[in-house]
Design a protein around this motif. Structure first.
Motif, PDB file in Angstrom:
ATOM      1  N   ARG A  48     -41.627 -63.640 -16.898  1.00  0.00           N
ATOM      2  CA  ARG A  48     -41.641 -65.217 -17.168  1.00  0.00           C
ATOM      3  C   ARG A  48     -41.447 -65.395 -15.684  1.00  0.00           C
ATOM      4  N   GLY A  49     -42.877 -66.892 -16.082  1.00  0.00           N
ATOM      5  CA  GLY A  49     -42.937 -67.552 -13.946  1.00  0.00           C
ATOM      6  C   GLY A  49     -44.297 -67.064 -13.249  1.00  0.00           C
ATOM      7  N   ALA A  50     -45.070 -66.233 -13.681  1.00  0.00           N
ATOM      8  CA  ALA A  50     -45.214 -65.126 -12.907  1.00  0.00           C
ATOM      9  C   ALA A  50     -46.534 -66.754 -11.924  1.00  0.00           C
ATOM     10  N   LEU A  51     -46.932 -67.809 -12.813  1.00  0.00           N
ATOM     11  CA  LEU A  51     -47.190 -69.220 -11.809  1.00  0.00           C
ATOM     12  C   LEU A  51     -46.857 -69.753 -10.754  1.00  0.00           C
ATOM     13  N   PRO A  52     -45.459 -70.002 -10.870  1.00  0.00           N
ATOM     14  CA  PRO A  52     -44.335 -70.361  -9.399  1.00  0.00           C
ATOM     15  C   PRO A  52     -44.601 -69.306  -8.816  1.00  0.00           C
ATOM     16  N   ILE A  53     -44.074 -67.791  -9.221  1.00  0.00           N
ATOM     17  CA  ILE A  53     -43.941 -67.366  -8.507  1.00  0.00           C
ATOM     18  C   ILE A  53     -45.473 -66.687  -7.658  1.00  0.00           C
ATOM     19  N   ALA A  54     -46.521 -67.065  -8.197  1.00  0.00           N
ATOM     20  CA  ALA A  54     -47.700 -66.802  -7.003  1.00  0.00           C
ATOM     21  C   ALA A  54     -47.732 -67.648  -6.986  1.00  0.00           C
ATOM     22  N   ILE A  55     -47.472 -68.847  -6.654  1.00  0.00           N
ATOM     23  CA  ILE A  55     -47.639 -70.106  -6.008  1.00  0.00           C
ATOM     24  C   ILE A  55     -46.691 -69.957  -4.412  1.00  0.00           C
ATOM     25  N   LYS A  56     -46.000 -69.487  -4.707  1.00  0.00           N
ATOM     26  CA  LYS A  56     -44.370 -70.194  -4.101  1.00  0.00           C
ATOM     27  C   LYS A  56     -45.571 -68.379  -2.878  1.00  0.00           C
ATOM     28  N   ALA A  57     -45.588 -66.936  -3.344  1.00  0.00           N
ATOM     29  CA  ALA A  57     -45.967 -66.024  -2.364  1.00  0.00           C
ATOM     30  C   ALA A  57     -47.222 -66.089  -1.734  1.00  0.00           C
ATOM     31  N   LYS A  58     -48.339 -67.866  -1.767  1.00  0.00           N
ATOM     32  CA  LYS A  58     -49.364 -68.583  -1.620  1.00  0.00           C
ATOM     33  C   LYS A  58     -48.675 -69.367  -0.238  1.00  0.00           C
ATOM     34  N   ALA A  59     -47.750 -69.739  -0.691  1.00  0.00           N
ATOM     35  CA  ALA A  59     -47.491 -70.296   0.707  1.00  0.00           C
ATOM     36  C   ALA A  59     -46.831 -69.224   1.773  1.00  0.00           C
ATOM     37  N   ASP A  60     -45.795 -69.221   1.011  1.00  0.00           N
ATOM     38  CA  ASP A  60     -45.007 -67.089   2.345  1.00  0.00           C
ATOM     39  C   ASP A  60     -46.376 -66.803   2.978  1.00  0.00           C
ATOM     40  N   GLY A  61     -47.338 -66.453   2.752  1.00  0.00           N
ATOM     41  CA  GLY A  61     -48.555 -65.760   3.321  1.00  0.00           C
ATOM     42  C   GLY A  61     -48.636 -64.587   3.243  1.00  0.00           C
ATOM     43  N   PHE A  62     -48.488 -64.064   2.020  1.00  0.00           N
ATOM     44  CA  PHE A  62     -48.827 -62.637   0.467  1.00  0.00           C
ATOM     45  C   PHE A  62     -50.194 -62.840   0.559  1.00  0.00           C
ATOM     46  N   LYS A  63     -50.494 -61.962   0.698  1.00  0.00           N
ATOM     47  CA  LYS A  63     -51.892 -61.483   0.841  1.00  0.00           C
ATOM     48  C   LYS A  63     -52.110 -61.187  -1.161  1.00  0.00           C
ATOM     49  N   GLY A  64     -51.732 -60.778  -1.448  1.00  0.00           N
ATOM     50  CA  GLY A  64     -51.773 -60.365  -2.833  1.00  0.00           C
ATOM     51  C   GLY A  64     -50.864 -60.237  -4.255  1.00  0.00           C
ATOM     52  N   PHE A  65     -50.572 -60.085  -5.233  1.00  0.00           N
ATOM     53  CA  PHE A  65     -49.704 -60.349  -5.948  1.00  0.00           C
ATOM     54  C   PHE A  65     -50.206 -59.189  -6.990  1.00  0.00           C
ATOM     55  N   LEU A  66     -49.285 -58.227  -7.504  1.00  0.00           N
ATOM     56  CA  LEU A  66     -49.636 -57.399  -8.469  1.00  0.00           C
ATOM     57  C   LEU A  66     -48.188 -57.343  -9.144  1.00  0.00           C
ATOM     58  N   LEU A  67     -49.095 -57.508 -10.688  1.00  0.00           N
ATOM     59  CA  LEU A  67     -48.009 -57.693 -11.508  1.00  0.00           C
ATOM     60  C   LEU A  67     -48.610 -57.836 -12.967  1.00  0.00           C
ATOM     61  N   PRO A  68     -47.712 -57.455 -14.153  1.00  0.00           N
ATOM     62  CA  PRO A  68     -48.619 -56.862 -15.502  1.00  0.00           C
ATOM     63  C   PRO A  68     -49.690 -57.662 -15.848  1.00  0.00           C
ATOM     64  N   ILE A  69     -50.598 -56.808 -16.086  1.00  0.00           N
ATOM     65  CA  ILE A  69     -52.136 -57.304 -16.869  1.00  0.00           C
ATOM     66  C   ILE A  69     -51.744 -58.082 -17.231  1.00  0.00           C
ATOM     67  N   GLN A  70     -50.342 -58.724 -18.571  1.00  0.00           N
ATOM     68  CA  GLN A  70     -50.371 -59.511 -19.102  1.00  0.00           C
ATOM     69  C   GLN A  70     -50.549 -61.013 -18.841  1.00  0.00           C
ATOM     70  N   ASN A  71     -50.142 -60.839 -18.025  1.00  0.00           N
ATOM     71  CA  ASN A  71     -49.861 -62.277 -16.696  1.00  0.00           C
ATOM     72  C   ASN A  71     -50.859 -62.829 -15.821  1.00  0.00           C
ATOM     73  N   ALA A  72     -52.153 -61.699 -15.347  1.00  0.00           N
ATOM     74  CA  ALA A  72     -52.816 -61.663 -14.365  1.00  0.00           C
ATOM     75  C   ALA A  72     -53.481 -62.958 -14.522  1.00  0.00           C
ATOM     76  N   ALA A  73     -54.013 -63.711 -15.967  1.00  0.00           N
ATOM     77  CA  ALA A  73     -54.973 -64.874 -16.163  1.00  0.00           C
ATOM     78  C   ALA A  73     -54.159 -65.853 -15.439  1.00  0.00           C
ATOM     79  N   GLU A  74     -52.662 -66.380 -16.067  1.00  0.00           N
ATOM     80  CA  GLU A  74     -51.943 -67.221 -15.644  1.00  0.00           C
ATOM     81  C   GLU A  74     -51.691 -67.518 -14.383  1.00  0.00           C
TER      82      GLU A  74
END
Length: 511
Positions: free
Chosen positions: A119-145
């Motif tokens: 749960r929460g893949a989109l807010p996690i991705a938004i925060k990760a980009k804001a914190d300067g991370f290069k990418g996000f590794l997560l389950p394929i079911q959440n990738a499009a989100e």
């Protein structure tokens, strides 16, 4: 490697916080997990051990200490399984991953090493980009989100072996491409079109006004008069969501785990909870707070059918969100705020028997019975509903009329033009996009009345004994009616039409 740092994320409300997972290996045997984990996080060691073994790796027989920082922030759920497993593999020397600190890693492990969605893949991705991370590794079911976030690499992973191969450089993965689909005209209709509604032209006009200004509306009428049919077609005349609205809506549904593989939610939500739902189900909450129906309806429609059948205490908790357009859930150690800017559409029968005080009705109800039934809905709650509409049964002549009624597409175009006028009017005002969101100060600024309109409204206020809140509601609705007419000034006819949509404030309407 005695100490490894790997990064995950925790979601609170609709925002995420980066979590640093520190894995330390030492002599001895034991597994110690600290940093305020809940039961699901504590149980991860069993899932991780089985997943490692079934994927061809070993759970090291050493003393493993895992710290999840910040240590005073509660960590909930099973989404840290993959984070912890990768940290253990790197710490035990089974995986060499020099770039691991550039990624956020999240996912729930099955015992066979495959990944389950989080749960929460989109807010996690938004925060990760804001914190300067290069990418996000997560389950394929959440990738499009998660891939909705532009300029950020999102990699969908199927199992533990796949992420190990990627981090070690033995396997190449392509970042997920964003899927932002714009709904087509026929998709917006969803097979629910106002063209299917026979008669009820006056009620359709009310629905158009409600859609144009984002107003709350209640429909009162006997069974079979078309209340539910009309309410379910309201989303078909609402304008398309802006990108910002779509992102807000998707974030909430992401936190609730309802996005799945859809990517960006582009249709306005329509939520219709059963009248047996609890306060926590409606406004959100629980021991591990989740957004409720009013937040899931953010930027869309919340339909409460058979309003008096809802428990009174359940309805009363909506009073503050209806005013503030957000709901705050407070606990001893934290407070969470969820957005809740929705259109409330409620329907109800006028009496327990379902009918007005009419000798021709199937079941006649007395005025006292109707008053007793209506009293289940509090006055303060009704005050927060802009449009009170009486729905009468459709005559046979209208039901048998073969002429096509006006389509949702035609009504939606008028609604869109009215919303554009409002958007231009409020473009310099923060968090106000349509008339129903106006504050008292904005009402004074944009709902100025001439002398004849003011006299008409004064007479109505005195005769109907309306509250100050009802006064504001009438002005907001009149502003919307003027916008539909393309008028910058509110005329007496706009005030008169707005006043007639306060049925429950009029004496004698019960019969």
């Amino acid at each position: 490697m005695p100490l490894v740092k790997i990064y995950g994320s925790a979601v609170f409300g609709v925002d995420a916080t980066t979590i640093t997972v520190e894995v330390h290996m030492d002599k001895g045997i034991g597994y110690h997990l600290v940093g305020l984990p809940d039961s699901a996080v504590k149980e991860s060691s069993y899932r991780i051990a089985a997943a490692l073994k079934n994927s061809g790796y070993n759970f090291p027989g050493k003393r493993i200490t895992v710290n999840m920082a910040p240590a005073d922030l509660r960590k909930e759920g099973s989404a840290y399984d993959l984070t912890l497993a990768i940290g253990i593999l790197i710490g035990s020397g089974q995986l060499q991953a020099s770039e691991i600190e550039q990624f956020i890693v999240m996912g729930e492990l099955s015992l066979d090493g495959s990944l389950q969605p989080i749960r929460g893949a989109l807010p996690i991705a938004i925060k990760a980009k804001a914190d300067g991370f290069k990418g996000f590794l997560l389950p394929i079911q959440n990738a499009a989100e998660a891939a909705i976030v532009a300029g950020f690499d999102v990699y969908g992973i199927s199992n533990l072996s796949e992420i190990v191969g990627f981090l070690s450089g033995q396997l190449s993965l392509t970042p997920q491409q964003p899927q932002i689909a714009v709904p087509q005209e026929h998709e917006l209709e969803r097979d629910l079109d106002f063209a299917d509604v026979k008669g009820q032209e006056g009620i359709k006009r009310c629905m158009e006004i409600a859609a144009a200004g984002g107003h709350n509306i209640i429909l009162i009428g006997p069974p079979g008069s078309g209340k539910t049919m009309l309410a379910k077609r309201l989303p078909s005349i609402l304008p398309e969501m802006s990108l910002q609205e779509a992102l807000e809506t998707t974030k909430i549904h992401s936190v609730a785990g309802k996005v799945k593989s859809a990517g960006l939610i582009s249709r306005r939500p329509f939520r219709s909870p059963h009248h047996s739902c609890s306060s926590a189900a409606l406004v959100g909450g629980g021991s591990f707070p989740q957004p409720g129906e009013i937040s899931l309806a953010h930027n869309g429609v919340l339909f409460l059918d058979e309003l008096p059948e809802f428990k009174r205490e359940v309805l009363e908790v909506m009073r503050q969100p209806l005013e503030d357009r957000e709901v705050t859930i407070s606990r001893a150690k934290f407070t969470i705020t969820y957005p809740a800017s929705f259109m409330l559409v409620a329907s109800m029968n006028p009496s327990p028997g379902g009918y007005f005080n009419d000798t021709n009705a199937v079941v006649s109800s007395s005025t006292n019975e109707m008053l007793r039934y209506m009293s289940k809905i509090s006055g303060p709650l009704l005050d927060r509903i802009d449009l009170h509409i009486e729905v009468s049964p459709v005559p046979f002549e209208n039901l048998s009329d073969k002429r096509p009624a006006e389509s949702s597409a035609a009504i939606r175009e008028r609604v869109r033009m009215a919303r554009e006028r409002q958007h231009k009017r409020y473009e310099s005002v923060i968090d106000v996009h349509y008339n129903a969101q106006m504050s008292t100060r904005l009402i004074r600024e944009f709902c100025a009345l001439d002398e004849s309109s003011l006299y008409l409204l004064k007479s109505a206020m005195e005769r109907l004994n309306l509250s100050a809140r009802a006064y504001d509601r009438i002005l907001k609705v009149a502003r919307t009616i003027a916008d539909l007419d393309g008028s910058e000034q509110i005329a007496p006819m706009h005030i008169a039409e707005a006043i007639q949509y306060r049925s429950l404030d009029r004496e004698g309407w019960l019969g």
